[in-house]
Design a protein around this motif. Structure first.
Motif, PDB file in Angstrom:
ATOM      1  N   THR A  56      71.359 146.774  84.897  1.00 47.21           N
ATOM      2  CA  THR A  56      72.491 147.434  84.237  1.00 47.21           C
ATOM      3  C   THR A  56      72.131 148.856  83.861  1.00 47.21           C
ATOM      4  OG1 THR A  56      73.166 145.289  83.349  1.00 47.21           O
ATOM      5  CG2 THR A  56      74.144 147.237  82.350  1.00 47.21           C
ATOM      6  N   ALA A  57      70.915 149.071  83.376  1.00 42.23           N
ATOM      7  CA  ALA A  57      70.482 150.413  82.998  1.00 42.23           C
ATOM      8  C   ALA A  57      70.460 151.330  84.223  1.00 42.23           C
ATOM      9  CB  ALA A  57      69.111 150.369  82.340  1.00 42.23           C
ATOM     10  N   ASP A  58      70.002 150.805  85.350  1.00 43.95           N
ATOM     11  CA  ASP A  58      69.978 151.596  86.585  1.00 43.95           C
ATOM     12  C   ASP A  58      71.393 151.939  87.049  1.00 43.95           C
ATOM     13  OD1 ASP A  58      67.226 151.518  86.557  1.00 43.95           O
ATOM     14  OD2 ASP A  58      67.062 149.951  88.092  1.00 43.95           O
ATOM     15  N   LYS A  59      72.315 150.985  86.952  1.00 42.87           N
ATOM     16  CA  LYS A  59      73.706 151.246  87.333  1.00 42.87           C
ATOM     17  C   LYS A  59      74.322 152.320  86.441  1.00 42.87           C
ATOM     18  CE  LYS A  59      74.712 146.649  89.164  1.00 42.87           C
ATOM     19  NZ  LYS A  59      75.426 145.383  88.928  1.00 42.87           N
ATOM     20  N   LEU A  60      74.053 152.248  85.156  1.00 40.17           N
ATOM     21  CA  LEU A  60      74.586 153.250  84.234  1.00 40.17           C
ATOM     22  C   LEU A  60      73.998 154.632  84.516  1.00 40.17           C
ATOM     23  CD1 LEU A  60      74.642 151.218  80.899  1.00 40.17           C
ATOM     24  CD2 LEU A  60      76.614 151.988  82.233  1.00 40.17           C
ATOM     25  N   ALA A  61      72.722 154.691  84.851  1.00 44.07           N
ATOM     26  CA  ALA A  61      72.087 155.970  85.180  1.00 44.07           C
ATOM     27  C   ALA A  61      72.683 156.552  86.459  1.00 44.07           C
ATOM     28  CB  ALA A  61      70.579 155.793  85.320  1.00 44.07           C
ATOM     29  N   ALA A  62      72.915 155.695  87.461  1.00 47.18           N
ATOM     30  CA  ALA A  62      73.523 156.162  88.711  1.00 47.18           C
ATOM     31  C   ALA A  62      74.949 156.657  88.470  1.00 47.18           C
ATOM     32  CB  ALA A  62      73.516 155.039  89.751  1.00 47.18           C
ATOM     33  N   ASN A  63      75.673 155.940  87.626  1.00 44.24           N
ATOM     34  CA  ASN A  63      77.033 156.338  87.283  1.00 44.24           C
ATOM     35  C   ASN A  63      77.033 157.713  86.593  1.00 44.24           C
ATOM     36  OD1 ASN A  63      79.820 156.064  87.031  1.00 44.24           O
ATOM     37  ND2 ASN A  63      79.664 154.948  85.106  1.00 44.24           N
ATOM     38  N   LYS A  64      76.075 157.930  85.705  1.00 47.04           N
ATOM     39  CA  LYS A  64      75.951 159.213  85.004  1.00 47.04           C
ATOM     40  C   LYS A  64      75.667 160.340  85.995  1.00 47.04           C
ATOM     41  CE  LYS A  64      75.095 161.900  81.364  1.00 47.04           C
ATOM     42  NZ  LYS A  64      76.067 162.957  81.259  1.00 47.04           N
ATOM     43  N   LYS A  65      74.825 160.080  86.983  1.00 46.15           N
ATOM     44  CA  LYS A  65      74.526 161.091  88.006  1.00 46.15           C
ATOM     45  C   LYS A  65      75.775 161.446  88.801  1.00 46.15           C
ATOM     46  CE  LYS A  65      69.616 160.412  88.792  1.00 46.15           C
ATOM     47  NZ  LYS A  65      68.570 160.121  89.778  1.00 46.15           N
ATOM     48  N   LYS A  66      76.605 160.440  89.127  1.00 43.79           N
ATOM     49  CA  LYS A  66      77.845 160.701  89.866  1.00 43.79           C
ATOM     50  C   LYS A  66      78.780 161.584  89.043  1.00 43.79           C
ATOM     51  CE  LYS A  66      77.880 156.432  92.574  1.00 43.79           C
ATOM     52  NZ  LYS A  66      78.541 155.127  92.777  1.00 43.79           N
ATOM     53  N   ILE A  67      78.875 161.292  87.767  1.00 43.30           N
ATOM     54  CA  ILE A  67      79.737 162.096  86.885  1.00 43.30           C
ATOM     55  C   ILE A  67      79.205 163.524  86.801  1.00 43.30           C
ATOM     56  CG2 ILE A  67      80.514 162.389  84.501  1.00 43.30           C
ATOM     57  CD1 ILE A  67      80.567 159.291  84.309  1.00 43.30           C
ATOM     58  N   ASP A  68      77.889 163.663  86.644  1.00 45.07           N
ATOM     59  CA  ASP A  68      77.283 164.997  86.591  1.00 45.07           C
ATOM     60  C   ASP A  68      77.519 165.764  87.891  1.00 45.07           C
ATOM     61  OD1 ASP A  68      76.400 164.502  84.018  1.00 45.07           O
ATOM     62  OD2 ASP A  68      74.337 164.020  84.629  1.00 45.07           O
ATOM     63  N   ALA A  69      77.465 165.056  89.027  1.00 46.92           N
ATOM     64  CA  ALA A  69      77.707 165.697  90.316  1.00 46.92           C
ATOM     65  C   ALA A  69      79.155 166.175  90.410  1.00 46.92           C
ATOM     66  CB  ALA A  69      77.384 164.732  91.449  1.00 46.92           C
ATOM     67  N   LYS A  70      80.103 165.382  89.914  1.00 41.79           N
ATOM     68  CA  LYS A  70      81.511 165.786  89.925  1.00 41.79           C
ATOM     69  C   LYS A  70      81.739 167.007  89.028  1.00 41.79           C
ATOM     70  CE  LYS A  70      83.587 161.384  91.132  1.00 41.79           C
ATOM     71  NZ  LYS A  70      84.855 161.333  91.812  1.00 41.79           N
ATOM     72  N   ILE A  71      81.073 167.038  87.886  1.00 44.70           N
ATOM     73  CA  ILE A  71      81.193 168.186  86.987  1.00 44.70           C
ATOM     74  C   ILE A  71      80.634 169.435  87.656  1.00 44.70           C
ATOM     75  CG2 ILE A  71      80.337 169.173  84.805  1.00 44.70           C
ATOM     76  CD1 ILE A  71      80.462 166.295  83.652  1.00 44.70           C
ATOM     77  N   ALA A  72      79.475 169.300  88.289  1.00 43.20           N
ATOM     78  CA  ALA A  72      78.861 170.441  88.974  1.00 43.20           C
ATOM     79  C   ALA A  72      79.752 170.931  90.117  1.00 43.20           C
ATOM     80  CB  ALA A  72      77.480 170.064  89.493  1.00 43.20           C
ATOM     81  N   ALA A  73      80.329 169.994  90.862  1.00 44.48           N
ATOM     82  CA  ALA A  73      81.208 170.374  91.974  1.00 44.48           C
ATOM     83  C   ALA A  73      82.445 171.094  91.454  1.00 44.48           C
ATOM     84  CB  ALA A  73      81.609 169.128  92.766  1.00 44.48           C
TER      85      ALA A  73
END
Length: 174
Positions: A56-73
């Motif tokens: 679950t912690a890994d899934k949440l970290a991956a989800n956070k990276k996706k959100i950060d990537a969308k913000i950067a884009a």
């Protein structure tokens, strides 16, 4: 005069009785922090919790990276986009962030509850072992080492309690 003699005798008797009662107290101490850190089950529980919540912690970290990537884009593409498109993407990102924060909150609450339950089990076994050693050795009080200002040699029963915890654990491990 008779009353004064009786009062003095009574006071003297009370003083001697209370000092004898105080002398009958047998006080020992333990280092509860040391016992908790060196509890034989602590490492196994930590590994169990880590494996239980790692996915679950890994899934949440991956989800956070996706959100950060969308913000950067969005930040990169913002100069090229219309205001309505920017607003639409910001709303989408804000929804993702809100959902992510809710998931993180639930995850933290769940892990905290399980950690507290496991900690309570460890502390319970420390308490049981301490009580058993105190009864066995005739101690009337056992206090934490952090509260002790001075103690004579031989009053620290920390290692005895740790051995008792380990001894109680051995039959369950078989």
């Amino acid at each position: 005069m008779k009353k004064v003699v009786k009062l003095t005798a009574l006071s003297l008797a009370l003083a001697l009785t209370s000092s004898m009662a105080a002398a009958a107290e047998n006080i020992a101490f333990i280092n509860a922090g040391y016992l908790f850190q060196n509890h034989p089950d602590r490492e196994a529980i930590a590994k169990k919790l880590d494996s239980e919540f790692k996915g679950t912690a890994d899934k949440l970290a991956a989800n956070k990276k996706k959100i950060d990537a969308k913000i950067a884009a969005l930040q990169k593409e913002a100069p090229k986009l219309r205001a309505a498109d920017i607003k639409k993407r910001e709303d989408e990102i804000n929804g993702l962030v809100k959902a992510h924060e809710e998931q993180v909150g639930k995850f933290q609450a769940e892990t905290q509850k399980v950690e507290n339950d496991e900690r309570a089990k460890l502390l319970g076994s420390i308490q049981t072992a301490t009580n058993n050693i105190a009864k066995e050795k005739g101690y009337t009080y056992v206090i934490d080492a952090n509260s002790v200002v001075y103690a004579v040699e031989g009053k620290d029963i920390t290692e005895d309690v740790l051995k008792a915890i380990s001894a109680n654990k051995a039959p369950a491990a078989k």
